[in-house]
Design a protein around this motif. Sequence first.
Motif, PDB file in Angstrom:
ATOM      1  N   ALA A   1       1.511  -4.055  -0.703  1.00 23.20           N
ATOM      2  CA  ALA A   1       0.918  -4.958   0.289  1.00 23.20           C
ATOM      3  C   ALA A   1       1.833  -6.161   0.515  1.00 23.20           C
ATOM      4  CB  ALA A   1      -0.452  -5.432  -0.195  1.00 23.20           C
ATOM      5  N   PRO A   2       1.988  -6.561   1.766  1.00 16.29           N
ATOM      6  CA  PRO A   2       2.855  -7.722   2.040  1.00 16.29           C
ATOM      7  C   PRO A   2       2.248  -9.007   1.498  1.00 16.29           C
ATOM      8  CG  PRO A   2       1.694  -7.038   4.028  1.00 16.29           C
ATOM      9  CD  PRO A   2       1.408  -6.000   2.993  1.00 16.29           C
ATOM     10  N   ASP A   3       3.103  -9.940   1.125  1.00 20.72           N
ATOM     11  CA  ASP A   3       2.634 -11.232   0.626  1.00 20.72           C
ATOM     12  C   ASP A   3       2.040 -12.052   1.760  1.00 20.72           C
ATOM     13  OD1 ASP A   3       3.555 -10.604  -1.913  1.00 20.72           O
ATOM     14  OD2 ASP A   3       5.560 -11.429  -1.500  1.00 20.72           O
TER      15      ASP A   3
ATOM     16  N   ASP B   1      -3.207 -16.353  10.688  1.00 21.99           N
ATOM     17  CA  ASP B   1      -1.973 -15.981   9.987  1.00 21.99           C
ATOM     18  C   ASP B   1      -2.252 -15.013   8.840  1.00 21.99           C
ATOM     19  OD1 ASP B   1      -0.475 -17.522  11.685  1.00 21.99           O
ATOM     20  OD2 ASP B   1      -0.454 -19.286  10.359  1.00 21.99           O
ATOM     21  N   GLN B   2      -3.365 -15.242   8.132  1.00 20.75           N
ATOM     22  CA  GLN B   2      -3.710 -14.346   7.021  1.00 20.75           C
ATOM     23  C   GLN B   2      -4.022 -12.941   7.519  1.00 20.75           C
ATOM     24  OE1 GLN B   2      -3.633 -15.119   3.728  1.00 20.75           O
ATOM     25  NE2 GLN B   2      -2.882 -17.167   4.214  1.00 20.75           N
ATOM     26  N   LEU B   3      -4.790 -12.868   8.619  1.00 18.23           N
ATOM     27  CA  LEU B   3      -5.122 -11.561   9.175  1.00 18.23           C
ATOM     28  C   LEU B   3      -3.896 -10.857   9.737  1.00 18.23           C
ATOM     29  CD1 LEU B   3      -8.503 -12.366  10.972  1.00 18.23           C
ATOM     30  CD2 LEU B   3      -8.186 -11.058   8.872  1.00 18.23           C
ATOM     31  N   ARG B   4      -3.024 -11.611  10.416  1.00 17.62           N
ATOM     32  CA  ARG B   4      -1.845 -11.018  11.023  1.00 17.62           C
ATOM     33  C   ARG B   4      -0.909 -10.444   9.965  1.00 17.62           C
ATOM     34  NH1 ARG B   4       1.670 -15.021  14.522  1.00 17.62           N
ATOM     35  NH2 ARG B   4       1.840 -15.929  12.423  1.00 17.62           N
ATOM     36  N   SER B   5      -0.888 -11.065   8.774  1.00 17.97           N
ATOM     37  CA  SER B   5      -0.004 -10.561   7.722  1.00 17.97           C
ATOM     38  C   SER B   5      -0.451  -9.220   7.169  1.00 17.97           C
ATOM     39  CB  SER B   5       0.069 -11.588   6.581  1.00 17.97           C
ATOM     40  OG  SER B   5      -1.186 -11.681   5.918  1.00 17.97           O
TER      41      SER B   5
ATOM     42  N   ALA C   1      -0.837  -1.746   7.590  1.00 17.48           N
ATOM     43  CA  ALA C   1      -2.244  -1.481   7.871  1.00 17.48           C
ATOM     44  C   ALA C   1      -2.437  -0.063   8.398  1.00 17.48           C
ATOM     45  CB  ALA C   1      -2.782  -2.496   8.878  1.00 17.48           C
ATOM     46  N   VAL C   2      -1.533   0.388   9.258  1.00 15.58           N
ATOM     47  CA  VAL C   2      -1.634   1.742   9.799  1.00 15.58           C
ATOM     48  C   VAL C   2      -1.461   2.773   8.683  1.00 15.58           C
ATOM     49  CG1 VAL C   2      -0.558   3.414  11.353  1.00 15.58           C
ATOM     50  CG2 VAL C   2      -0.859   1.038  12.081  1.00 15.58           C
ATOM     51  N   PHE C   3      -0.468   2.558   7.828  1.00 15.18           N
ATOM     52  CA  PHE C   3      -0.226   3.490   6.731  1.00 15.18           C
ATOM     53  C   PHE C   3      -1.414   3.516   5.773  1.00 15.18           C
ATOM     54  CE2 PHE C   3       1.589   4.736   2.616  1.00 15.18           C
ATOM     55  CZ  PHE C   3       2.211   5.923   2.985  1.00 15.18           C
ATOM     56  N   THR C   4      -1.985   2.348   5.476  1.00 13.74           N
ATOM     57  CA  THR C   4      -3.147   2.280   4.591  1.00 13.74           C
ATOM     58  C   THR C   4      -4.337   3.004   5.198  1.00 13.74           C
ATOM     59  OG1 THR C   4      -2.386   0.155   3.713  1.00 13.74           O
ATOM     60  CG2 THR C   4      -4.701   0.721   3.372  1.00 13.74           C
ATOM     61  N   LEU C   5      -4.553   2.801   6.502  1.00 14.23           N
ATOM     62  CA  LEU C   5      -5.672   3.462   7.169  1.00 14.23           C
ATOM     63  C   LEU C   5      -5.514   4.972   7.150  1.00 14.23           C
ATOM     64  CD1 LEU C   5      -8.257   3.080   8.838  1.00 14.23           C
ATOM     65  CD2 LEU C   5      -6.830   3.003  10.886  1.00 14.23           C
ATOM     66  N   VAL C   6      -4.304   5.451   7.400  1.00 11.63           N
ATOM     67  CA  VAL C   6      -4.068   6.894   7.404  1.00 11.63           C
ATOM     68  C   VAL C   6      -4.248   7.470   5.999  1.00 11.63           C
ATOM     69  CG1 VAL C   6      -2.315   8.668   7.746  1.00 11.63           C
ATOM     70  CG2 VAL C   6      -2.565   6.841   9.425  1.00 11.63           C
ATOM     71  N   ALA C   7      -3.709   6.798   4.992  1.00 13.05           N
ATOM     72  CA  ALA C   7      -3.834   7.293   3.615  1.00 13.05           C
ATOM     73  C   ALA C   7      -5.290   7.311   3.168  1.00 13.05           C
ATOM     74  CB  ALA C   7      -3.006   6.425   2.671  1.00 13.05           C
TER      75      ALA C   7
END
Length: 383
Positions: free
Chosen positions: A292-294, A310-314, A320-326
Amino acid sequence: MSDTSGWGPQAPYGGQPGPYGGPQGPYGGPPPGWGWAPPPPPPKPGVLPLAPLGVDHVLGGTFATMRRYAKPLFGTAVAAYGLLAVVMATAAALAYLSVREHFQALSETDATFSWDHGRPILIAFGAVWLMSMLATLAVNSFIQASCAATLHEAVLGRPATFAAVWRRAWSRTPSVMGVTLLLAFILMLPLGACMLLFVSFFVTVMTQSAAPFGLVFLLLLVVTPLAAWLYVLFAFAPAAASLETAGPFQALRRSVRLVRGAWWRTFGISLLAGFIVGVVSLAVRIPLQFAAPDPPVVDPDDPTSAILFDQLRSQFGLYAVFTLVATFVTQLAASVFLPLVTAVLYIDQRIRKEGLAQALTQAAAEDEADARQGAPVSPSPSP
């Protein structure tokens, strides 16, 4: 060709089972002559040997079905989840459009909360939530029925097309929904007791009396084993509703009849299947958490809205796409794997108690004879 769809009881409970199902089969008695030779292996026209199954056969047959029949299994599941996503997105959009003026009124600068605006929003999205629960119940029931419909063909090695599995699963979904609703209610008993335990903890802290917490804790100790016992007792009901074309209550009675005397075995193998799903889920989740990105550095002088943005954009983007697919792939595999294990256990109990192996062996022999004569084998026998 013998039509084994429906899979009603092949022998009365406690009767004489067929081949591989008990001592009356041709492989149960001593061989003639002076010598002794091990019995031949049971026939295996499809993913399962037509004999009482061990744990290795249950899990191996499940993985073999997922591998050989991936298109009808995962195709129907993906289509069902896709349809659910479309329905939920449409319902949420319609709910928002119906109360958009109330949203705008509450979003205005210096606006205060008013029930005249809040009540329609709560009603609209409460209806969406209720519909989402019913739609999720229907989709999960459909996937359970599709797993049983696919296994129906996989046991005999017959082909199973997406369209045939979809039709058969859709016709049995209402009955499976009734069973799934009861199983969901059984699982809610310990969850409700846990919520009461959480509430009683705060009551105990505020009143300095341990009686509420103690009583609810005792209730949890009673409810949890009871819920586990009932859940395993009715575990075969979805498979019975799909494979025997039984109604909900008839399927529940069939499950009780089959699980009786094999509760601990059913519980242990089902628990092992759940453990496998949990390990796979953790194996996917843990690397994603490390990757996960910092989050960006927070500047105290920035407004709260900018900090949240900013927190949501990070957290969005490629990660996020990779996490959703996994997550979706893991959930998809679990939604197919667990019902398949239960359906295989159901078939195992039918073989042990009702001599189902005899009917399946005869159907497999007739399929083979039809194939030699060039007759087509139906991929989905009519119920």
